[in-house]
Scaffold this motif. Structure first.
Motif, PDB file in Angstrom:
ATOM      1  N   SER A 147      29.465  90.636 -39.703  1.00 31.25           N
ATOM      2  CA  SER A 147      29.289  92.092 -39.604  1.00 31.25           C
ATOM      3  C   SER A 147      30.585  92.742 -39.124  1.00 31.25           C
ATOM      4  CB  SER A 147      28.178  92.433 -38.590  1.00 31.25           C
ATOM      5  OG  SER A 147      26.973  91.793 -38.913  1.00 31.25           O
TER       6      SER A 147
ATOM      7  N   TYR B   2      29.860  99.265 -38.358  1.00 32.76           N
ATOM      8  CA  TYR B   2      28.677  99.607 -37.559  1.00 32.76           C
ATOM      9  C   TYR B   2      28.924 100.782 -36.619  1.00 32.76           C
ATOM     10  CZ  TYR B   2      25.883  96.454 -40.012  1.00 32.76           C
ATOM     11  OH  TYR B   2      25.185  95.899 -41.044  1.00 32.76           O
TER      12      TYR B   2
ATOM     13  N   GLY C  88      20.378  91.529 -31.127  1.00 38.02           N
ATOM     14  CA  GLY C  88      21.360  91.736 -32.196  1.00 38.02           C
ATOM     15  C   GLY C  88      21.715  93.217 -32.258  1.00 38.02           C
TER      16      GLY C  88
ATOM     17  N   ARG D  19      23.847 101.131 -31.983  1.00 38.37           N
ATOM     18  CA  ARG D  19      23.363 102.308 -32.738  1.00 38.37           C
ATOM     19  C   ARG D  19      21.981 102.718 -32.251  1.00 38.37           C
ATOM     20  NH1 ARG D  19      23.109 102.345 -38.589  1.00 38.37           N
ATOM     21  NH2 ARG D  19      22.187 100.268 -38.441  1.00 38.37           N
TER      22      ARG D  19
ATOM     23  N   ASP E 233      23.801  90.610 -27.915  1.00 42.54           N
ATOM     24  CA  ASP E 233      24.561  90.284 -29.117  1.00 42.54           C
ATOM     25  C   ASP E 233      25.509  89.146 -28.772  1.00 42.54           C
ATOM     26  OD1 ASP E 233      24.995  92.191 -31.867  1.00 42.54           O
ATOM     27  OD2 ASP E 233      26.494  90.607 -31.506  1.00 42.54           O
ATOM     28  N   GLU E 234      25.816  88.322 -29.781  1.00 42.82           N
ATOM     29  CA  GLU E 234      26.772  87.242 -29.508  1.00 42.82           C
ATOM     30  C   GLU E 234      28.213  87.750 -29.530  1.00 42.82           C
ATOM     31  OE1 GLU E 234      26.896  84.144 -32.491  1.00 42.82           O
ATOM     32  OE2 GLU E 234      26.328  85.558 -34.050  1.00 42.82           O
TER      33      GLU E 234
ATOM     34  N   ALA F  19      25.033  86.814 -25.783  1.00 38.18           N
ATOM     35  CA  ALA F  19      24.278  85.559 -25.921  1.00 38.18           C
ATOM     36  C   ALA F  19      23.812  85.403 -27.356  1.00 38.18           C
ATOM     37  CB  ALA F  19      23.050  85.583 -25.010  1.00 38.18           C
TER      38      ALA F  19
ATOM     39  N   ILE G  74      20.698  84.900 -29.590  1.00 34.21           N
ATOM     40  CA  ILE G  74      19.302  85.309 -29.404  1.00 34.21           C
ATOM     41  C   ILE G  74      18.404  84.072 -29.211  1.00 34.21           C
ATOM     42  CG2 ILE G  74      17.320  86.398 -30.535  1.00 34.21           C
ATOM     43  CD1 ILE G  74      19.485  88.105 -32.093  1.00 34.21           C
ATOM     44  N   GLU G  75      18.664  83.047 -30.018  1.00 35.23           N
ATOM     45  CA  GLU G  75      17.796  81.870 -30.010  1.00 35.23           C
ATOM     46  C   GLU G  75      17.711  81.237 -28.619  1.00 35.23           C
ATOM     47  OE1 GLU G  75      20.220  82.659 -32.044  1.00 35.23           O
ATOM     48  OE2 GLU G  75      20.085  81.677 -33.990  1.00 35.23           O
TER      49      GLU G  75
ATOM     50  N   SER H  88      18.111  93.990 -38.507  1.00 37.85           N
ATOM     51  CA  SER H  88      19.052  93.283 -39.398  1.00 37.85           C
ATOM     52  C   SER H  88      18.393  92.184 -40.231  1.00 37.85           C
ATOM     53  CB  SER H  88      20.211  92.680 -38.588  1.00 37.85           C
ATOM     54  OG  SER H  88      20.768  93.628 -37.728  1.00 37.85           O
TER      55      SER H  88
END
Ligand SMILES: C[S@@+](CC[C@H](N)C(=O)[O-])C[C@H]1O[C@@H](n2cnc3c(N)ncnc32)[C@H](O)[C@@H]1O
Length: 215
Positions: free
Chosen positions: A11, A16, A42, A47, A63-64, A81, A83-84, A99
């Motif tokens: 991305s 964004y 994410g 936004r 978000d990573e 981080a 998400i998983e 997303s």
């Protein structure tokens, strides 16, 4: 173009920052009750999260990408981080997974993403899941559209049943970026089965792309 402008999932940060939030997130913003605490998984540049903070919601954005998180408004708590692996040890009245991450083609990864949603959702809370509508699989074709100052070109590279590989080229002024992705469009049963694997249950739909789920 420098590497840090693009996240590990491809991305582009400048894109964004340029794509208006309204069209994508109005249904979620309209549905949330005042004062709901929100976890935005994410979150990108914020936004959605920044608008939620502006409206007075307590909001955590995950978000990573540090480059994305750098654009969160002061009222948003940012967490860098995957998400998983996320385990904040707290629950929210709403969890947003945007997303089309629910359409992640790898089943184990999809389950891990949905388990993160479930882990952070308060009893009776609402999960908002942006998904590829099952009807979309028949309509997939190359096309072009605009979002604010950004031109988006969608190219379908390969389709294998419900899964497809695609490329999106984003054009902003003189610059362009191409992001590749693979998605699996889940039919109604597939969606319900994926949610059930994470202890979630669908209870509604805001529009053709936002699903609602809870425990
Ligand atoms: C397409 S962008 C969209 C950002 C935001 N949801 C929006 O609509 O503006 C996807 C974002 O999700 C993040 N992301 C994707 N997969 C992730 C994962 N597994 N863990 C953490 N962040 C992830 C990316 O770094 C990127 O910032």
């Amino acid at each position: 173009m420098t590497d840090v402008e693009v996240t590990p999932d491809g991305s582009p940060v400048p894109i964004y920052l340029a794509i208006p939030a309204e069209r994508d997130f109005a249904p979620v913003l309209d549905d949330l009750y005042p004062g709901a605490s929100v976890l935005d998984l994410g979150c990108g540049v914020g936004r959605l999260a920044n608008e939620l903070a502006r409206r007075g919601h307590e909001v955590v954005g995950v978000d990573e990408s540090a480059e994305m998180l750098a654009h969160l408004a002061p009222g948003v708590e940012g967490v860098q981080a995957r998400i998983e692996q996320l385990d904040l040890g707290r629950r929210f009245s709403a969890v947003v997974l945007a997303s089309h991450l629910v359409n992640t083609a790898d089943r184990d990864e999809r389950r891990a993403l949905l388990l993160a949603v479930a882990r952070h959702l308060a009893p009776g809370g609402s999960a908002y899941l942006e998904h590829w509508n099952p009807a979309a699989i028949d309509d997939l074709r190359d096309g072009e559209g605009t979002a604010g100052e950004v031109t988006l070109r969608f190219r379908l590279l390969e389709q294998r049943g419900a899964s497809f590989d695609a490329a999106i080229t984003y054009v902003l002024g003189e610059r362009e970026w191409t992001q590749h992705f693979t998605a699996e469009v889940l039919d109604e049963d597939g969606l319900d089965a994926s949610l059930a694997q994470a202890g979630l249950e669908r209870f509604g739909r805001l529009d053709e792309k936002w699903l609602l789920a809870t425990h």
